[in-house]
Each structure stands twice: as structure tokens, then as C-alpha cells.
Write an enzyme that holds these catalytic residues in place. Structure first.
Site, short mmCIF file in Angstrom:
data_model
loop_
_atom_site.label_atom_id
_atom_site.label_comp_id
_atom_site.label_asym_id
_atom_site.label_seq_id
_atom_site.Cartn_x
_atom_site.Cartn_y
_atom_site.Cartn_z
N GLU A 62 0.92 -1.11 -0.01
CA GLU A 62 -0.08 0.00 0.06
C GLU A 62 0.76 1.35 0.07
O GLU A 62 1.74 1.32 0.81
CB GLU A 62 -0.81 0.03 1.15
CG GLU A 62 -1.87 1.08 1.21
CD GLU A 62 -3.19 1.41 1.92
OE1 GLU A 62 -3.44 0.08 2.55
OE2 GLU A 62 -3.90 2.09 2.30
N GLU A 87 4.52 5.06 4.21
CA GLU A 87 3.67 6.63 4.72
C GLU A 87 4.80 7.44 5.12
O GLU A 87 5.23 7.13 6.27
CB GLU A 87 2.45 6.00 5.62
CG GLU A 87 1.82 7.37 6.14
CD GLU A 87 1.34 8.50 5.18
OE1 GLU A 87 0.26 8.02 4.31
OE2 GLU A 87 1.85 9.77 5.14
N ASP A 114 9.15 7.47 1.39
CA ASP A 114 8.51 7.18 0.31
C ASP A 114 8.37 5.80 -0.24
O ASP A 114 9.21 4.96 -0.33
CB ASP A 114 9.84 7.81 -1.07
CG ASP A 114 9.17 8.03 -2.24
OD1 ASP A 114 8.11 7.51 -2.64
OD2 ASP A 114 9.82 8.66 -3.26
N ASP A 136 -2.54 12.28 -2.99
CA ASP A 136 -2.59 13.53 -2.92
C ASP A 136 -2.88 13.90 -4.41
O ASP A 136 -2.31 13.64 -5.33
CB ASP A 136 -1.27 14.06 -2.38
CG ASP A 136 -0.99 13.66 -1.07
OD1 ASP A 136 -1.82 13.56 -0.39
OD2 ASP A 136 0.31 13.51 -0.83
N LYS A 140 -3.44 21.51 -8.99
CA LYS A 140 -3.03 22.51 -10.02
C LYS A 140 -2.23 21.69 -11.19
O LYS A 140 -1.46 20.78 -10.83
CB LYS A 140 -1.95 23.61 -9.53
CG LYS A 140 -2.66 24.44 -8.20
CD LYS A 140 -1.57 25.40 -7.72
CE LYS A 140 -2.26 26.05 -6.64
NZ LYS A 140 -1.41 26.82 -5.85
N ASP A 172 -11.77 10.63 -4.28
CA ASP A 172 -12.98 11.55 -4.21
C ASP A 172 -12.76 12.59 -4.98
O ASP A 172 -13.59 13.52 -4.89
CB ASP A 172 -13.18 11.73 -2.78
CG ASP A 172 -12.31 12.71 -2.06
OD1 ASP A 172 -11.08 12.37 -2.41
OD2 ASP A 172 -12.84 13.49 -1.50
N THR A 210 -11.07 3.90 4.49
CA THR A 210 -9.91 4.66 5.15
C THR A 210 -10.57 5.74 5.88
O THR A 210 -11.91 6.25 5.47
CB THR A 210 -8.97 5.10 4.15
OG1 THR A 210 -9.65 6.07 3.28
CG2 THR A 210 -8.33 3.93 3.43
N ARG A 211 -9.78 6.58 6.76
CA ARG A 211 -10.47 7.75 7.51
C ARG A 211 -10.53 8.64 6.31
O ARG A 211 -11.72 9.36 6.64
CB ARG A 211 -9.38 8.07 8.44
CG ARG A 211 -9.64 8.92 9.48
CD ARG A 211 -8.66 9.37 10.31
NE ARG A 211 -8.23 8.38 11.15
CZ ARG A 211 -7.50 8.85 12.48
NH1 ARG A 211 -7.02 9.68 12.70
NH2 ARG A 211 -7.12 7.59 13.25
N GLU A 213 -11.38 8.62 3.36
CA GLU A 213 -12.80 8.48 2.61
C GLU A 213 -13.71 8.63 3.37
O GLU A 213 -14.74 9.34 2.99
CB GLU A 213 -12.76 6.85 2.21
CG GLU A 213 -13.99 6.45 1.45
CD GLU A 213 -14.18 4.95 1.06
OE1 GLU A 213 -13.25 4.42 0.99
OE2 GLU A 213 -15.42 4.68 0.56
C1 LIG Z 1 -4.99 12.32 0.91
S1 LIG Z 1 -3.77 10.92 1.87
C2 LIG Z 1 -4.63 9.46 1.90
C3 LIG Z 1 -4.51 8.69 3.15
C4 LIG Z 1 -4.83 7.27 2.90
N1 LIG Z 1 -4.66 6.54 1.73
C5 LIG Z 1 -6.48 7.24 3.21
O1 LIG Z 1 -7.09 6.81 2.08
O2 LIG Z 1 -6.72 7.60 4.23
C6 LIG Z 1 -2.49 10.64 0.88
C7 LIG Z 1 -1.26 10.09 1.63
O3 LIG Z 1 -0.32 9.82 0.88
C8 LIG Z 1 1.08 9.89 1.43
N2 LIG Z 1 2.20 9.98 0.55
C9 LIG Z 1 2.27 10.79 -0.51
N3 LIG Z 1 3.28 10.69 -1.19
C10 LIG Z 1 3.72 9.58 -0.83
C11 LIG Z 1 4.84 8.70 -1.43
N4 LIG Z 1 5.79 8.99 -2.39
N5 LIG Z 1 4.93 7.43 -0.40
C12 LIG Z 1 4.20 7.04 0.39
N6 LIG Z 1 3.06 7.70 0.78
C13 LIG Z 1 3.09 9.09 0.17
C14 LIG Z 1 0.80 11.11 2.22
O4 LIG Z 1 1.69 11.29 3.09
C15 LIG Z 1 -0.57 10.86 2.59
O5 LIG Z 1 -0.85 10.50 3.78
#
Ligand SMILES: C[S@@+](CC[C@H](N)C(=O)[O-])C[C@H]1O[C@@H](n2cnc3c(N)ncnc32)[C@H](O)[C@@H]1O
Length: 231
Positions: A62, A87, A114, A136, A140, A172, A210-211, A213
């Protein structure tokens, strides 16, 4: 943004965004100190199921697990599979460690950083599933190259999945939804599994919420669930 040189996964993308959040409470700091080393992906070297779990079990991955509820939910459903979650956000890692402890999960490994750095250390065609839930959005247009669903990261994801393996994407965000449909439809190495609208409008039973969602739903957002099969 570093330009992507073909064949050099280290130039795929940089990790954007923050990795620090709220200060940890005492109990959380103790959990990180005690449990994180036991459940961490080793920092260096090639990785596979034997290195991570001691046997040749199927692997699932994941990217950006947030607080870890989906990762833990999937891991609880298939205790004989190994789960790797990445994460960069420390508070999220604490969330995942709480789930690992509360659900007594022995089949999860975490990397605080990463996801692509870990993914590139796995053998090609080694994953049964890869999850990317609410990535994320980078709304933009000038930041669109930072989105995870882009040719560079998707080429790596495609390489690491076994033939017939699943890539699951949830969002979403209407822009991300359209963008990823465009990127994914242009690929010949993935087949979208949806046959009717309910297949992408209704969360599948084996897709823990997920939280993020749940929050999106509370705000009245539509959520789209994509399941692709690796050719
Ligand atoms: C909008 S949040 C969604 C979190 C989770 N998947 C959820 O649905 O609740 C996006 C997540 O992706 C993580 N993220 C962004 N770039 C990443 C990367 N290159 N590797 C791992 N995680 C990453 C961010 O830290 C963030 O927690």
C-alpha cells in the site's frame, strides 16, 4: 521536479509534502520506539517475501496508507499474505502501529518514507496487489507531474505486479478521477475490471474504508473505486 531518465527509477519523482505532524504523546513515542524497529522494512538491500516475512508468501503493497486502517483491514483478511505499507507521515505510522498491536498482526511491515524507494527494491513481478487510496490530488495543472498516477511511477508499479495481479485506486477527487482514467486507459498493461457503474461507484466488500474516505463521504463527496488487472 527531477526529470525522469528512462531506466533510472531514482529520478522518477521526489517525495512531496510534509512528513511531520502533531507532536507525539508519551505513549505514542514509546510505541514508535518499541514497535517500529520490529515492523520496519530494512533500510537497505534487496527485499522479497523471505527477507521480510521468513517464507515465500504472496505480497501486497500500500502506497500512502494514511492512518493504516485499510492496510490493517486487508492484512487481517489474509494472514497468510505479507503486507508492506509506506507512509512518510509519522502520525500515520503511529496509527498503523496501533492497528498492528490491537489486531495482533504479524504480517505487516512498514516504511516511513517514499513508497517508490521500497517498491524499486522488490523483485519484478513479485506483488499480488498494490493499493493507492486517495493519493494526494495535486489539483493545480502545473503540479500534475507530481501525481502518483503518471507514466514514471505507473511503469514501476506495472513492473512489480505479477501478471493477473490487481492495482486498486480510490479517489474522491474529480480531477484525479478523470486524470487517472486518462493515464490508465492509455496503457496496454492494465485492464479496468468494471463492467457496470456499480463496480466503480460502490465500495467493494473487501475494500476497508479509510479515514480519509469516511471524511470525504461526510462532506458529501462521491468516491470512485478502480480495480485494474495487470495483463
Ligand atoms: C490524502 S492522503 C490519503 C491517506 C490514506 N490512503 C487514506 O485514504 O486515508 C495521501 C497520503 O499519501 C501519502 N504519500 C504521498 N506521497 C507518498 C509517497 N511517495 N510514498 C508514500 N506515501 C505517500 C501522504 O503522506 C498521505 O498520507
Amino acid at each position: 521536479m527531477t526529470a525522469h531518465k528512462p531506466g533510472d527509477p531514482t529520478t522518477l519523482r521526489r517525495l512531496y509534502g510534509r512528513s511531520k505532524g502533531h507532536k507525539l504523546r508519551e505513549g505514542q513515542a514509546a510505541l514508535v520506539e518499541d514497535a517500529l524497529p520490529r515492523f520496519s522494512v530494512p533500510d537497505h538491500g534487496p527485499l522479497d517475501a523471505v527477507t521480510l516475512f521468513g517464507d515465500d508468501r504472496p505480497l501486497e503493497f500500500e502506497i500512502g496508507f494514511g492512518s493504516g486502517e485499510h492496510l490493517a483491514g486487508q492484512a487481517g483478511m489474509r494472514p497468510d499474505h505479507g503486507f508492506i505499507g509506506c507512509e512518510p507521515f509519522l502520525n500515520g505510522v503511529v496509527g498503523a502501529l496501533n492497528h498492528i498491536r490491537d489486531d495482533d498482526l504479524a504480517n505487516v511491515r512498514l516504511h516511513m518514507g517514499d513508497a517508490l524507494e521500497v517498491l524499486e527494491r522488490l523483485p519484478d513481478a513479485s506483488l499480488d496487489r498494490l493499493y493507492l487510496l486517495h493519493p494526494d490530488p495535486w489539483p493545480k495543472a502545473r503540479h500534475a507531474k507530481r501525481r502518483m498516477v503518471n507514466p514514471g511511477p505507473m511503469d514501476m508499479i506495472a513492473r512489480k505486479l505479477k501478471p493477473g495481479a490487481e492495482f486498486r485506486l480510490g479517489t474522491d477527487d474529480p480531477t484525479y478521477c478523470r486524470w487517472s482514467m486518462m493515464v490508465m486507459n492509455a496503457r496496454r498493461d492494465f485492464v479496468w475490471q468494471a463492467e457496470r457503474p456499480a463496480d466503480f461507484l460502490v465500495r467493494p466488500d473487501d475494500w476497508p474504508q479509510t479515514r480519509y474516505e469516511a471524511k470525504a463521504r461526510r462532506k458529501g463527496h462521491e468516491v470512485w473505486y478502480f480495480i485494474y488487472k495487470r495483463v
